[in-house]
Enzyme design. Structure first.
Site, PDB file in Angstrom:
ATOM      1  N   TYR A  14       5.187   4.881 -61.608  1.00 49.99           N
ATOM      2  CA  TYR A  14       6.478   5.438 -62.001  1.00 49.99           C
ATOM      3  C   TYR A  14       6.946   4.860 -63.334  1.00 49.99           C
ATOM      4  O   TYR A  14       6.810   3.665 -63.582  1.00 49.99           O
ATOM      5  CB  TYR A  14       7.536   5.141 -60.938  1.00 49.99           C
ATOM      6  CG  TYR A  14       7.269   5.818 -59.610  1.00 49.99           C
ATOM      7  CD1 TYR A  14       7.390   7.198 -59.478  1.00 49.99           C
ATOM      8  CD2 TYR A  14       6.908   5.083 -58.490  1.00 49.99           C
ATOM      9  CE1 TYR A  14       7.139   7.827 -58.261  1.00 49.99           C
ATOM     10  CE2 TYR A  14       6.666   5.690 -57.268  1.00 49.99           C
ATOM     11  CZ  TYR A  14       6.777   7.061 -57.167  1.00 49.99           C
ATOM     12  OH  TYR A  14       6.540   7.682 -55.969  1.00 49.99           O
ATOM     13  N   LYS A  54      14.774 -20.787 -37.654  1.00 51.05           N
ATOM     14  CA  LYS A  54      15.743 -19.799 -38.125  1.00 51.05           C
ATOM     15  C   LYS A  54      15.044 -18.577 -38.715  1.00 51.05           C
ATOM     16  O   LYS A  54      13.873 -18.634 -39.091  1.00 51.05           O
ATOM     17  CB  LYS A  54      16.671 -20.427 -39.166  1.00 51.05           C
ATOM     18  CG  LYS A  54      15.973 -20.886 -40.438  1.00 51.05           C
ATOM     19  CD  LYS A  54      16.960 -21.549 -41.390  1.00 51.05           C
ATOM     20  CE  LYS A  54      16.257 -22.009 -42.660  1.00 51.05           C
ATOM     21  NZ  LYS A  54      17.198 -22.633 -43.616  1.00 51.05           N
TER      22      LYS A  54
END
Length: 358
Positions: free
Chosen positions: A257, A30
């Site tokens: 940041y 999957k």
């Protein structure tokens, strides 16, 4: 320079053989085979003697049929695209008694596996009586009807050792099999329940009276629980990036940041590395070290396309930065709380990383 996602194909195949030990395995493929690539995984699993596959996506199931014309393919999520199931000979879970009665006529010719809900409570028949009800109704149905080819469940607690939930779900499931198969005499071409954790807890052995173990994460190189030796399962995946440059920063400087990292030592060296959360590096992974030139260094800040790593004077521009390999294993970080094995694998952004099989 671009960060690299790399799989050693020979090592991957060797691990699959080491896991399966020539036993009957249904390979879970999957989510693009846990991000390893559906085509690569199916072809490799076939080389290892696996010819039975399961996924949660009908699109993937159809692609498996294109790759492996003679394979047995099981869809773990129910769908009402019954014509496609018939066309591509795909088995599908039968998730409930309600679903059966709603689609009884339309299911004609579709191969189904009866699903027992068990303690996971994700999908499936709730009780033994519900399973018997559909089997009895199906037996007496004289109209065109579905084919009951399988019986299955999923163990949600096989990797938990501090509670007895696995023992409970295991006992409940084996009672289902005993009743339906041995007492009532119903036949199923495929009976499967064990995930990687259950398979290893049972001594790397498929349950008696079952046709397959349904294995996912172990095939991809990660241990399902921490007490399992690393010798049992080998990781063939390496994720590495590059040092773009090394900067000298001073005590009190803010890097990244929004004060992502404030330097607390004078004359600190920070390597700017070309990988970040946009490439699928989890923030929890950034709480741990990377390896550069065989030495461990701490990540100090994670950004979308970059990270800062605090280094010493042995590190230079263009050096490789290892985030995952056989020494920095995904499962080790799982046990440190970074995220599930499958979570770390699924997060990796193969649209931004160079993807390479060697």
């Amino acid at each position: 320079m671009t960060a690299l996602w790399q799989v050693d194909s020979v090592q991957f195949l060797q691990n699959v053989k080491q896991v399966t030990q020539n036993q009957s395995v249904m390979a879970v493929v999957k989510n693009n085979a846990y991000n390893y690539g559906l085509d690569f995984a199916v072809h490799t699993f076939q080389q290892a003697g696996i010819h039975t596959f399961s996924t949660t996506s009908l699109v993937e199931a159809i692609r498996i049929r294109e790759i492996a014309p003679n394979a047995t393919i099981f869809l773990m999520n129910a769908t009402d695209a019954f014509e496609q199931l018939r066309t591509y000979d795909i088995h599908m879970t039968l998730p409930s008694l309600v679903f059966y009665h709603e689609h009884k006529a339309a299911l004609a010719g579709v191969k189904v596996h009866l699903e027992f809900e068990n303690l996971l409570h994700r999908s499936g028949f709730k009780t033994k009586d519900e399973l018997l009800a559909v089997l009895e109704d199906h037996k007496h149905n004289t109209a065109p009807k579905m084919e009951i080819t399988g019986l299955w469940t999923h163990f949600g607690y096989a990797d938990e050792f501090d509670v007895d939930m696995y023992e409970q779900e295991r006992e409940a499931w084996l009672d289902i099999v005993e009743t339906l198969v041995h007492q009532k005499g119903y036949h199923f071409d495929l009976i499967h329940a064990q995930n990687s954790a259950s398979y290893y807890r049972e001594g790397q052995r498929v349950f008696d009276h079952h046709t397959h173990a349904r294995i996912g994460i172990a095939l991809y190189g990660s241990r399902p629980y921490s007490s399992l030796s690393t010798d049992c399962i080998t990781q063939a995946l390496t994720v590495k990036a590059n040092v773009i440059q090394v900067r000298e920063v001073q005590q009190g400087d803010h890097c990244g940041y929004s004060f992502a990292y404030t330097v607390d030592q004078p004359n600190t060296r920070l390597a700017v590395v070309d990988v970040g959360y946009g490439d699928g590096i989890l923030r929890t992974r950034a709480q741990h070290d990377v390896s550069i030139n065989g030495k461990r260094f701490p990540i100090r800040a994670l950004m979308m396309s970059h990270m800062f790593v605090e280094v010493d004077d042995t590190v230079s521009a263009k050096d490789s930065v290892i985030l995952y390999n056989s020494d920095l294993r995904i499962d080790d970080y799982t046990f440190k709380g970074v995220g599930a094995n499958s979570e770390q694998l699924s997060a990796l952004n193969l649209n931004s990383l160079i993807k390479e099989y060697v």
